[in-house]
Design a protein around this motif. Structure first.
Motif, PDB file in Angstrom:
ATOM      1  N   CYS A 241       0.830  -1.212   0.000  1.00  0.00           N
ATOM      2  CA  CYS A 241       0.000   0.000   0.000  1.00  0.00           C
ATOM      3  C   CYS A 241       0.862   1.259   0.000  1.00  0.00           C
ATOM      4  O   CYS A 241       0.368   2.347  -0.316  1.00  0.00           O
ATOM      5  N   PHE A 242       2.135   1.106   0.334  1.00  0.00           N
ATOM      6  CA  PHE A 242       3.029   2.262   0.444  1.00  0.00           C
ATOM      7  C   PHE A 242       4.234   2.142  -0.483  1.00  0.00           C
ATOM      8  O   PHE A 242       5.286   2.722  -0.233  1.00  0.00           O
ATOM      9  N   SER A 257       2.188   1.549  13.596  1.00  0.00           N
ATOM     10  CA  SER A 257       1.129   2.375  13.009  1.00  0.00           C
ATOM     11  C   SER A 257      -0.191   2.167  13.724  1.00  0.00           C
ATOM     12  O   SER A 257      -0.941   3.125  13.973  1.00  0.00           O
ATOM     13  N   GLY A 387      -4.452   0.317   5.310  1.00  0.00           N
ATOM     14  CA  GLY A 387      -3.544   1.177   4.546  1.00  0.00           C
ATOM     15  C   GLY A 387      -4.091   2.583   4.393  1.00  0.00           C
ATOM     16  O   GLY A 387      -3.359   3.575   4.535  1.00  0.00           O
ATOM     17  N   ALA A 391      -2.512   6.125   5.911  1.00  0.00           N
ATOM     18  CA  ALA A 391      -2.242   7.279   5.047  1.00  0.00           C
ATOM     19  C   ALA A 391      -3.054   8.489   5.494  1.00  0.00           C
ATOM     20  O   ALA A 391      -2.538   9.616   5.542  1.00  0.00           O
ATOM     21  N   PHE A 397       4.641   5.731   6.751  1.00  0.00           N
ATOM     22  CA  PHE A 397       4.761   4.310   7.090  1.00  0.00           C
ATOM     23  C   PHE A 397       6.186   3.789   6.932  1.00  0.00           C
ATOM     24  O   PHE A 397       6.708   3.109   7.829  1.00  0.00           O
ATOM     25  N   THR A 398       6.816   4.086   5.821  1.00  0.00           N
ATOM     26  CA  THR A 398       8.144   3.514   5.576  1.00  0.00           C
ATOM     27  C   THR A 398       9.199   4.072   6.528  1.00  0.00           C
ATOM     28  O   THR A 398      10.274   3.487   6.671  1.00  0.00           O
TER      29      THR A 398
END
Length: 592
Positions: A241-242, A257, A387, A391, A397-398
């Motif tokens: 998703c990222f 998260s 996801g 966002a 996220f990363t």
């Protein structure tokens, strides 16, 4: 393998003689655009987005199904090709509602990407008055035919992979639309809620029912203690998703998260999968040793359970009465955990993050209330919904650090971890069943015969001189074929693992959506599945469910023994034969 040499845009390319032009172009480092094509599922060459010129051919040909021949000269980017693709795309768009900014598939839509790649910067034939055509009769899916492009990918996967075939093309000409026979809603036919149609849809015509608003409301309610549990398959897909590579294991970032989204506790449903192993293992041993109906068939996949109730109810006595790991997790949260924490069960709000849309249906099935009046699970979010929450919260996220699950239900073994891949449930059960029956520790805990993405895997094992035959099947067409062979007396098995989705939960209907091109040239099932097995080795030093200290404590202090009275009350369920046309009641019940 025989090879041929072709020229693509004046460049020589060697490729297998069985290749299509699309495959040959990929070998040459080129992506020919497609829309309707899905390898081995929907090879119909209908949308004509993939047309190319072949020297000597009078018309443009469809690259997705046109075979190569030695010496063939192919041109993929001529003016004639570009104009043809643009015109085709404009005609498709003429009957497509274009609310891209508010569509859940914005920036992950194959139609939108085609417009960008093919330079379609104006739409000459659009009907700007198209209205939404919403159909939301099921717990798991919302359909909007005003966004459908008639690619028929959903129809093909429903018919050919899952065999239920409850949707198809209705009417003709400009009135053609995808729907159920006789104008029925999806909730009125034999849909099993697997969601495979969603992950194969190239646009926003099919989406999961979004339950994030309910979860946000619970998180904002000061009277609620909100816990969340994640399925094993989610951690090897959420990163997609990222923009992370397929199969990246993001367990630590996922936990972080969820904690930053405001959940009071972040748990691992793999721990409940260990609990499932204990209950299912006890049931398998009982069936194999006492002459109870065989084969014993797993019940972890709600899409499969629904399929069995509708299409093969004669096998309901064979179905394990164990709840799925998701439901066992919820049952333990509302009982054991609530008691341990001193919280009123009605104030414990349980959310599960699943790779599966059928889980949204499962939570409201009958006999899924460990405490009368309270459902085991309050809300299910798919990997995609999580996801979007991440966002939407502005979490990078990363860049997030890796954190661990909370104690108690954060402890799982490798056995529970591998539930996400086809064969994982069987292997996890074998590790415990073999040791319980033989009384000896296994020298080798890897039952590799049941691993992999094949639709059907078979093996035989010796349990104290008794041969036990097992089978692992995924995808409902494969399942239907196997059950028919069993009924006809052609094969015999003692234990069968069934997963509704081909390849298991890693390929579930709630997982991140990849384009048809990506799916054609990457086996998502194999890549995500390999990540599951690697994750077990890297992250789970205990690899047998019965050695999980949490599970041992649960039975010693709360449940009693596997398969005992309290365990049956809390962790087991019943099944009921259903008509393929819901609303027609059948009163036979099976199970607890």
């Amino acid at each position: 393998m025989n090879t041929v040499t072709v020229k693509i845009n004046n460049m020589e390319v060697q490729c297998p003689s069985t290749a299509t032009i699309l495959e040959a172009a990929k070998l040459a480092g080129m992506e020919i655009p497609t829309l309707c094509f899905l390898k081995e599922i929907n090879e119909i060459g209908a949308c004509r987005i993939c047309v190319v010129e072949v020297k000597g051919a009078r018309t443009l040909v469809t690259a997705c199904v046109y075979p190569v021949a030695d010496g063939m000269e192919i041109f993929t980017n001529t003016e004639r090709v570009r104009k043809s693709r643009q015109m085709t795309l404009e005609l498709i768009l003429s009957n497509h509602r274009k609310d891209c900014l508010t569509c859940v598939r914005n920036q992950n839509c194959e139609l939108q990407k085609l417009c960008i790649d093919l330079g379609v910067d104006q739409i000459r034939f659009a009907d700007d008055n198209l209205q939404p055509e919403i159909e939301a009769s099921t717990a798991h899916l919302v359909r909007d035919n005003s966004k459908c492009v008639l690619c028929r990918r959903c129809v093909a996967v429903c018919k050919d992979d899952q065999e239920v075939a409850v949707i198809g093309a209705n009417e003709r000409g400009f009135a053609t639309h995808i729907g159920c026979a006789l104008g029925r809603d999806l909730g009125e036919v034999g849909c099993v809620s697997c969601g495979q149609c969603i992950v194969y849809c190239p646009t926003g015509a099919l989406t999961e029912r979004d339950d994030t608003a309910e979860v946000y409301a619970a998180l904002a309610d000061p009277t609620k203690h909100v816990v969340v549990g994640t399925a094993p398959a989610v951690r090897v897909a959420l990163g997609e998703c990222f923009g992370m590579p397929i199969g990246t294991n993001v367990e630590g970032k996922m936990v972080t998260s969820l904690r930053r989204l405001g959940f009071d506790k972040v748990f691992d449903v793999a721990a409940a999968a260990d609990l499932t192993v204990m209950e299912e293992g006890a049931e398998i041993i009982d069936r194999v040793t006492t002459g109870a109906p065989l084969p014993a068939i797993t019940s972890c996949s709600p899409g499969w359970v629904r399929y069995c109730e509708m299409y093969h109810p004669e096998f309901l006595p064979n179905l394990s009465s164990c709840k799925s790991p998701q439901q066992m997790f919820g049952a333990m949260m509302k009982t054991y955990y609530a008691e341990k924490m001193g919280i009123d069960p009605k104030d414990v709000y349980v959310v599960s993050i699943m790779p599966c849309t059928a889980k949204k249906y499962e939570i409201r099935r009958p006999y899924q209330q460990a405490i009368p009046g309270l459902y085991d699970i309050d809300a299910v979010l798919t990997t995609r919904e999580l996801g979007r929450m991440i966002a939407g919260a502005g979490l990078l996220f990363t860049d997030l650090p890796d954190e661990d699950f909370d104690p108690a239900f954060g402890v799982s073994t490798g056995a529970g971890y591998i539930f996400g891949a086809s064969g994982g449930v069987m292997e996890a059960a074998l590790r415990t069943v073999v040791e319980k029956v033989t009384g000896k520790a296994l020298d080798q805990v890897d039952f590799t015969e049941v691993r992999g993405i094949k639709g059907l895997k078979e093996a035989s094992y010796d349990l104290n001189g008794q041969e036990v035959k097992v089978a692992v099947v995924s995808g409902l067409k494969n399942t239907g074929d196997l059950l028919t062979r069993i009924k006809n007396g052609e094969v015999h098995y003692d234990v069968i693992e069934v997963m509704a989705c081909p390849g298991g939960c890693v390929n579930g209907g709630g997982q991140p959506i990849q384009t048809g091109f990506v799916r054609t040239f990457n086996d998502l099932r194999a890549i995500r599945g390999a990540a599951i097995y690697q994750g077990e080795i890297d992250d789970r030093p205990i690899r047998k469910a019965h050695e999980n200290p949490l599970i041992q404590e649960l039975y010693e202090t709360f449940l009693g023994e596997p398969g005992g009275h309290l365990a049956h009350e809390l962790l087991h369920t019943k099944y009921q034969e259903q008509s393929k046309y819901p609303g027609i009641e059948v009163e036979q019940k099976y199970g607890k």
